[in-house]
Structures are given as structure tokens and as C-alpha cells.
Design a protein around this motif. Structure first.
Motif, PDB file in Angstrom:
ATOM      1  N   LEU A 180       0.847  -1.196   0.000  1.00 51.61           N
ATOM      2  CA  LEU A 180       0.000   0.000   0.000  1.00 51.61           C
ATOM      3  C   LEU A 180       0.882   1.245   0.000  1.00 51.61           C
ATOM      4  O   LEU A 180       2.003   1.229   0.516  1.00 51.61           O
ATOM      5  CB  LEU A 180      -0.910   0.032   1.245  1.00 51.61           C
ATOM      6  N   LYS A 181       0.346   2.318  -0.559  1.00 54.25           N
ATOM      7  CA  LYS A 181       1.080   3.578  -0.524  1.00 54.25           C
ATOM      8  C   LYS A 181       0.851   4.264   0.816  1.00 54.25           C
ATOM      9  O   LYS A 181      -0.174   4.036   1.471  1.00 54.25           O
ATOM     10  CB  LYS A 181       0.631   4.478  -1.667  1.00 54.25           C
ATOM     11  N   PHE A 182       1.786   5.138   1.178  1.00 54.08           N
ATOM     12  CA  PHE A 182       1.736   5.770   2.498  1.00 54.08           C
ATOM     13  C   PHE A 182       1.550   7.280   2.350  1.00 54.08           C
ATOM     14  O   PHE A 182       2.190   7.919   1.505  1.00 54.08           O
ATOM     15  CB  PHE A 182       3.051   5.466   3.234  1.00 54.08           C
ATOM     16  N   GLY A 183       0.645   7.830   3.168  1.00 53.25           N
ATOM     17  CA  GLY A 183       0.410   9.272   3.132  1.00 53.25           C
ATOM     18  C   GLY A 183       0.269   9.817   4.549  1.00 53.25           C
ATOM     19  O   GLY A 183       0.091   9.069   5.510  1.00 53.25           O
ATOM     20  N   VAL A 184       0.364  11.133   4.672  1.00 56.12           N
ATOM     21  CA  VAL A 184       0.289  11.750   6.001  1.00 56.12           C
ATOM     22  C   VAL A 184      -0.725  12.887   6.043  1.00 56.12           C
ATOM     23  O   VAL A 184      -0.867  13.647   5.101  1.00 56.12           O
ATOM     24  CB  VAL A 184       1.661  12.310   6.459  1.00 56.12           C
ATOM     25  N   TYR A 185      -1.416  12.931   7.159  1.00 56.12           N
ATOM     26  CA  TYR A 185      -2.304  14.048   7.505  1.00 56.12           C
ATOM     27  C   TYR A 185      -1.546  14.896   8.507  1.00 56.12           C
ATOM     28  O   TYR A 185      -0.946  14.366   9.453  1.00 56.12           O
ATOM     29  CB  TYR A 185      -3.588  13.496   8.135  1.00 56.12           C
ATOM     30  N   LEU A 186      -1.562  16.202   8.327  1.00 59.00           N
ATOM     31  CA  LEU A 186      -0.976  17.090   9.332  1.00 59.00           C
ATOM     32  C   LEU A 186      -1.922  18.256   9.550  1.00 59.00           C
ATOM     33  O   LEU A 186      -2.336  18.907   8.596  1.00 59.00           O
ATOM     34  CB  LEU A 186       0.373  17.627   8.866  1.00 59.00           C
ATOM     35  N   SER A 187      -2.229  18.507  10.808  1.00 61.86           N
ATOM     36  CA  SER A 187      -3.063  19.660  11.122  1.00 61.86           C
ATOM     37  C   SER A 187      -2.155  20.842  11.423  1.00 61.86           C
ATOM     38  O   SER A 187      -1.397  20.809  12.403  1.00 61.86           O
ATOM     39  CB  SER A 187      -3.917  19.360  12.350  1.00 61.86           C
ATOM     40  N   PRO A 188      -2.248  21.901  10.618  1.00 60.69           N
ATOM     41  CA  PRO A 188      -1.484  23.094  10.998  1.00 60.69           C
ATOM     42  C   PRO A 188      -2.009  23.671  12.316  1.00 60.69           C
ATOM     43  O   PRO A 188      -1.253  24.221  13.112  1.00 60.69           O
ATOM     44  CB  PRO A 188      -1.717  24.062   9.834  1.00 60.69           C
ATOM     45  N   TRP A 189      -3.309  23.539  12.516  1.00 61.25           N
ATOM     46  CA  TRP A 189      -3.876  23.998  13.793  1.00 61.25           C
ATOM     47  C   TRP A 189      -3.291  23.137  14.908  1.00 61.25           C
ATOM     48  O   TRP A 189      -3.342  21.912  14.840  1.00 61.25           O
ATOM     49  CB  TRP A 189      -5.402  23.867  13.758  1.00 61.25           C
ATOM     50  N   ASP A 190      -2.737  23.788  15.929  1.00 64.57           N
ATOM     51  CA  ASP A 190      -2.037  23.076  16.991  1.00 64.57           C
ATOM     52  C   ASP A 190      -2.440  23.689  18.325  1.00 64.57           C
ATOM     53  O   ASP A 190      -2.102  24.839  18.620  1.00 64.57           O
ATOM     54  CB  ASP A 190      -0.520  23.202  16.755  1.00 64.57           C
ATOM     55  N   ARG A 191      -3.163  22.902  19.113  1.00 59.95           N
ATOM     56  CA  ARG A 191      -3.677  23.429  20.385  1.00 59.95           C
ATOM     57  C   ARG A 191      -2.682  23.248  21.523  1.00 59.95           C
ATOM     58  O   ARG A 191      -2.996  23.563  22.672  1.00 59.95           O
ATOM     59  CB  ARG A 191      -5.000  22.739  20.730  1.00 59.95           C
ATOM     60  N   ASN A 192      -1.504  22.743  21.194  1.00 57.65           N
ATOM     61  CA  ASN A 192      -0.506  22.509  22.232  1.00 57.65           C
ATOM     62  C   ASN A 192       0.726  23.396  22.086  1.00 57.65           C
ATOM     63  O   ASN A 192       1.287  23.878  23.078  1.00 57.65           O
ATOM     64  CB  ASN A 192      -0.072  21.033  22.207  1.00 57.65           C
ATOM     65  N   HIS A 193       1.153  23.631  20.854  1.00 53.15           N
ATOM     66  CA  HIS A 193       2.485  24.210  20.684  1.00 53.15           C
ATOM     67  C   HIS A 193       2.543  25.656  21.189  1.00 53.15           C
ATOM     68  O   HIS A 193       1.725  26.482  20.797  1.00 53.15           O
ATOM     69  CB  HIS A 193       2.936  24.147  19.226  1.00 53.15           C
ATOM     70  N   PRO A 194       3.530  25.954  22.051  1.00 53.14           N
ATOM     71  CA  PRO A 194       3.584  27.304  22.652  1.00 53.14           C
ATOM     72  C   PRO A 194       3.775  28.429  21.635  1.00 53.14           C
ATOM     73  O   PRO A 194       3.400  29.579  21.913  1.00 53.14           O
ATOM     74  CB  PRO A 194       4.777  27.236  23.617  1.00 53.14           C
ATOM     75  N   THR A 195       4.334  28.120  20.468  1.00 59.04           N
ATOM     76  CA  THR A 195       4.550  29.202  19.491  1.00 59.04           C
ATOM     77  C   THR A 195       3.342  29.419  18.589  1.00 59.04           C
ATOM     78  O   THR A 195       3.346  30.336  17.761  1.00 59.04           O
ATOM     79  CB  THR A 195       5.762  28.889  18.571  1.00 59.04           C
ATOM     80  N   TYR A 196       2.328  28.573  18.699  1.00 60.52           N
ATOM     81  CA  TYR A 196       1.175  28.698  17.793  1.00 60.52           C
ATOM     82  C   TYR A 196       0.566  30.096  17.920  1.00 60.52           C
ATOM     83  O   TYR A 196       0.378  30.606  19.027  1.00 60.52           O
ATOM     84  CB  TYR A 196       0.113  27.633  18.123  1.00 60.52           C
ATOM     85  N   GLY A 197       0.273  30.694  16.786  1.00 59.68           N
ATOM     86  CA  GLY A 197      -0.287  32.051  16.801  1.00 59.68           C
ATOM     87  C   GLY A 197       0.779  33.115  16.574  1.00 59.68           C
ATOM     88  O   GLY A 197       0.470  34.299  16.519  1.00 59.68           O
ATOM     89  N   THR A 198       2.034  32.678  16.428  1.00 67.18           N
ATOM     90  CA  THR A 198       3.121  33.624  16.148  1.00 67.18           C
ATOM     91  C   THR A 198       3.818  33.207  14.847  1.00 67.18           C
ATOM     92  O   THR A 198       3.739  32.040  14.453  1.00 67.18           O
ATOM     93  CB  THR A 198       4.191  33.621  17.267  1.00 67.18           C
ATOM     94  N   PRO A 199       4.521  34.135  14.192  1.00 65.84           N
ATOM     95  CA  PRO A 199       5.217  33.769  12.950  1.00 65.84           C
ATOM     96  C   PRO A 199       6.191  32.604  13.142  1.00 65.84           C
ATOM     97  O   PRO A 199       6.422  31.808  12.242  1.00 65.84           O
ATOM     98  CB  PRO A 199       5.963  35.053  12.567  1.00 65.84           C
ATOM     99  N   GLU A 200       6.737  32.489  14.335  1.00 68.99           N
ATOM    100  CA  GLU A 200       7.696  31.414  14.614  1.00 68.99           C
ATOM    101  C   GLU A 200       7.077  30.032  14.395  1.00 68.99           C
ATOM    102  O   GLU A 200       7.765  29.076  14.026  1.00 68.99           O
ATOM    103  CB  GLU A 200       8.156  31.571  16.075  1.00 68.99           C
TER     104      GLU A 200
END
Ligand code: FUL
Length: 495
Positions: free
Chosen positions: A152-172
Motif C-alpha cells: 500500500l502507498k503511504f500518506g500523512v495528515y498534518l493539522s497546521p492547527w495546533d492546540r498545544n504548541h507554545p509558538t502557535y499564533g506567532t510567525p515562529e
């Protein structure tokens, strides 16, 4: 967390999903509005998009802390120590998907809760902080290895929305997300699809992120040039506008991407695509085999039945989409028995109805018009790269079945490598010597399954009434949905 899509009110003459009385009459050629011919820049699929469309069905895997908390959207404040799937066996997942006829698997490498299923240095909220495999586990490694081992082929889902990462909401955070993407795309072999969730909510500091989409796409193109990129409006694949596994009857693979502004909901043509769209962005139907995207014990009895899954196949694959069926592993780290049975049952039904065409071997096709080397016989072979091509837009093709055959489904496939073109068609059957219209429809695309009344006929005719350019039909087959009766395993959950 996506914008609402209001379905366009205008519906052309079209057949319905279930057998219904005959639809309104077909406009005569003279009443068909003139359409612009496909320009030199007609939108056609890339090699990767074409291969992707031919995959038809893939598995979606939602897995992470939510399988242990029962949440749909984790808060990002879960302790990583709750992630402990003691019996995890990625090979068992992939075998169940393969048994269903799926060609690829896409896993939530990171969902909205920010928990990473691989041990990235970019976050502390990862499998490395969990007791699973003593903190040495890497789910992307195990699943990509298992997928490759089973073909089978392999693919990935990634949510840019991140409710954990401390830098979320900043350009960093965009830098962090880019490095996470680089991790995922550089280390697990060939990736066929990258699924970007369009959801954009608040992070731990109450801020929303302005996503740097051009940069995210550049990373994919650089590291996985053959991967197709899913997000709400593409660039590679678009969302079909609902999570029910149901595409609209009219479904163009083209889209006016330049009319779309992410997050604004301005594009009204996501579900149906756009006949004159300049970009080839075929639709994908994502739907879960269970009520939720993540596993929870309370829903073990609510797994969709093989019959329901067969209907989803018809309303997605049968309407020019790829079906992305979510099968969430449980807290043991296994695909639950009920899901395994439902998947096997689905495959049995799809095979029983669509595995073989009821057009007998040796049946003959004739056509009102054919270009050299593209005669009507091409729709009866198994080769999707051979096609019937009339030299005019309005043309018909008749298949002589030799003797009466009973059917209630007709499957049509355009040769979309050269672009999706047909915009209005009709199907007729010769029943006891009299021709009857049994269905009408608008678009076909890679695959269109048309439901008809139960019909016993000695000849079937496909009439093309209008198209954007010269039509090219790669396949016509007929099927009988009653062949599904009694095929599903008796012990599959009833739903
Ligand atoms: C949505 C998400 O919010 C759901 O949790 C799920 O992942 C679905 C496939 O996409 O946007």
C-alpha cells in the motif's frame, strides 16, 4: 471546523443515486447552450493526480491521545502518558485495509491536539514522552514499513492547527510547522498524499495562526515531488464539501482556484468543481466508518455496515471522487474486529457488484462516429488508456449484448488523462425491441456509476449530448446491484 458550503441550487438534467422514474427530457442539440471549446490550456491531471484517481479507495487513520480520552478534538493539554497502545500492530491495520481493496493509507501524524506520532524534536508533546515502546516508538516508521510490506502507498495528515504548541499564533510557528513537515516528508520513504487540514482555531495562547501555505506547499514539492497535496481547495486534490462520503451528481475535476481565498469560504464551487475551471483539482470524499473520526468503545456497535459502505463507494468513487475511508484504531492499537469485518464485507459487496461487467465477452460495440484507432471496442477492454473517441461532440455508442441481460447500474469512465469533457449524456436500452431512455446525467469524469431501474435489455446505448471538447470514453460496463444480496458476512454489524 470548516466553512459552510451552500449547495448550488441549479441542477442540470441528471440521474439520481437510486433507481427513480426517468428524469426530465434531454435538451435537443440545438437548445444546448454553446460552450467554449477547451482552450490550449485545458486543465489535465498530472501523472500523480491520474495515478491517485485510479487508486479509488484509501484508508484514513485517526489515531492519538483521543483514542484514550474519547475526545474528537483533544485540547492539547492531555498528558502524553495516556498514549499507550499496548498491542499496537500496524501490519494488522494495513492487512485489514488491503482486504477492503484500499490502495493507500493516510495517518494523522499530528491532529489538532498537537500530539506527534513520531518523535520530533520540534515538540515535547510526542510519542517520545509516552510509555508506548518505552518512549522509543515511532508510529510513522511502523506504519510506513507495514504499508510498504503489504504493497500500500503511504500518506500523512498534518493539522497546521495546533492546540498545544507554545509558538502557535506567532510567525515562529510557521517555522516549527515547516520543520515538522520536513521531518515527516524526508524520513519515511515515498509519500503519495499530504493531507492538510484546513481547520484554523485558537492555540494555547488564545491566538490564531496565519498559515504560510505557499511555504508549506513548497516543502512538499521539494521533498516529495510526486505527492498530491490535499487541502480544502487543492492545489492537488480538493475537499468535496461534506464528511458524509457523498459527492454531487455533477462533479467536475476542474476548479477556479484563483477565485478561492483560504478561510473566507468565497469559493462556492468546491463540491461540484467548475466546468470552465483552469486547474485540475479532483475531489476527495473523506468519511468515517464510525460516527466519530477517533475510536471510542461506545461506538463499537455503530460501525457502518458493508451495505452502507457499498453505497458510499457508489456515491464517492461512482461520482468521480476518491473515497478516503477513516478506520480509527482502538486503544489497544488494533483495528477493532467489527471494523475488520465491515471492511471485508464491503470488499465482498463491491467485488460482487462491480468486480465484473455483465457485458458478455465478445459483445460488439458500434458508434455513430469514431476517430481512427479509437473505435467503440475500446470501451469494452480493461485498459483505461484505450478509449472510444468520436470526431464530433454529439455521438452515440451502442453495445450489442447478444442476448437479454438484467442490470440496474451502468459504469462509465472518461479518458481523463486528456481532460474531463462530457457534460450531458443519456443511456438507452433496447428492451424487447423497443428503445427506452433509462438514465440521464451530466458529468462522468474518471468514474461515474449511474443507477437505473432494473432493466433487461439486449442492447445498451450511451448518447453524448454535450461536452466541452471531443469526448473520450475509456470504459462502459453494466452491473446488477442485487448480486450483493447474501454476500456480506452474516456476522457483520447491522447498520
Ligand atoms: C476536520 C477535523 O476537524 C476532524 O477532526 C477530522 O480530522 C476531519 C478529517 O477534518 O477538519
Amino acid at each position: 471546523m470548516r466553512f459552510a458550503i451552500v449547495a448550488p441550487a441549479v441542477v442540470l438534467v441528471a440521474s439520481t443515486a437510486v433507481a427513480q422514474p426517468i428524469a426530465p427530457s434531454i435538451p435537443s442539440a440545438s437548445r444546448v447552450a454553446p460552450r467554449p471549446a477547451p482552450s490550449e490550456g485545458e486543465a489535465v491531471p498530472s501523472k500523480a493526480q491520474l495515478q491517485w484517481q485510479r487508486m479509488e479507495m484509501n484508508a484514513f487513520v485517526h489515531f492519538g491521545p483521543n483514542a484514550f480520552t474519547g475526545a474528537e478534538w483533544g485540547s492539547g493539554r492531555e498528558q502524553p502518558t495516556i498514549f499507550n497502545p499496548k498491542e499496537l500492530d500496524a501490519r494488522q491495520w494495513v492487512k485489514a485495509f488491503k482486504a477492503a481493496g484500499m490502495k493507500g493509507v493516510i495517518v494523522t501524524a499530528k491532529h489538532h491536539d498537537g500530539f506527534c506520532l513520531w518523535p520530533t524534536k520540534e515538540s515535547t508533546h510526542t510519542v517520545a514522552a509516552s510509555p508506548w515502546r518505552g518512549g522509543k516508538g515511532d508510529l510513522l516508521r511502523e506504519l510506513s514499513d507495514a504499508a510498504r510490506a503489504e504493497g500500500l502507498k503511504f500518506g500523512v495528515y498534518l493539522s497546521p492547527w495546533d492546540r498545544n504548541h507554545p509558538t502557535y499564533g506567532t510567525p515562529e510557528y510557521n517555522d516549527v510547522f515547516v520543520r515538522m513537515l520536513e521531518d515527516v516528508l524526508a524520513n519515511y520513504g515515498e509519500i503519495f498524499e499530504v493531507w492538510f487540514d484546513g481547520a484554523n482555531g485558537e492555540g494555547p495562547n488564545g491566538k490564531r495562526q496565519v498559515y504560510d501555505w505557499p511555504r508549506f506547499h513548497e516543502v512538499v514539492r521539494r521533498l516529495q515531488p510526486n505527492a498530491v497535496i490535499f487541502s480544502d481547495a487543492g492545489p492537488g486534490i480538493r475537499w468535496i464539501g461534506n464528511e458524509r462520503g457523498e459527492a454531487p451528481l455533477t462533479n467536475w475535476a476542474m476548479l477556479d482556484r484563483d477565485r478561492y481565498e483560504p478561510g473566507t469560504g468565497l469559493s462556492m464551487d468546491l463540491p461540484e468543481g467548475s466546468e470552465l475551471g483552469k486547474f485540475y483539482v479532483p475531489g476527495e470524499c473523506d468519511v468515517s466508518i464510525r460516527p466519530g473520526w477517533f475510536w471510542r468503545a461506545a461506538e463499537n456497535g455503530r460501525v457502518k455496515s458493508p451495505r452502507t459502505l457499498l453505497r458510499l463507494y457508489e456515491s464517492s468513487v461512482g461520482r468521480n471522487c476518491t473515497l478516503l475511508l477513516n478506520v480509527p484504531p482502538d486503544d489497544r492499537g488494533l483495528v477493532h474486529e467489527n471494523d475488520v469485518k465491515a471492511l471485508a464485507g464491503m470488499r465482498a459487496l463491491v467485488d460482487a457488484v462491480y468486480g465484473t461487467s455483465l457485458v458478455p465477452a465478445g459483445a460488439k460495440g458500434t458508434a455513430t462516429s469514431s476517430r481512427a484507432s479509437h473505435g467503440p471496442a475500446a470501451v469494452l477492454d480493461a485498459d483505461l488508456d484505450s478509449y472510444w473517441a468520436p470526431s464530433v461532440k454529439q455521438a452515440s455508442l451502442t453495445i450489442d449484448l447478444g442476448a437479454p441481460v438484467t442490470f440496474d447500474r451502468v459504469r462509465l469512465q472518461e479518458y481523463v488523462a486528456a481532460g474531463q469533457r462530457i457534460s450531458l449524456f443519456e443511456i438507452e436500452a433496447n428492451v424487447g425491441g423497443a428503445w427506452q431512455r433509462i438514465a440521464t446525467g451530466t458529468t462522468i469524469g474518471h468514474t461515474r456509476i449511474v443507477a437505473t431501474n432494473v432493466t433487461t435489455a439486449s442492447q445498451v446505448r450511451v448518447r453524448i449530448h454535450d461536452a466541452r471538447g471531443l469526448p473520450m470514453l475509456a470504459s462502459v460496463s453494466i452491473h446488477d446491484s442485487s448480486r450483493a444480496n447474501g454476500v456480506a458476512p452474516a456476522d457483520a454489524p447491522a447498520h
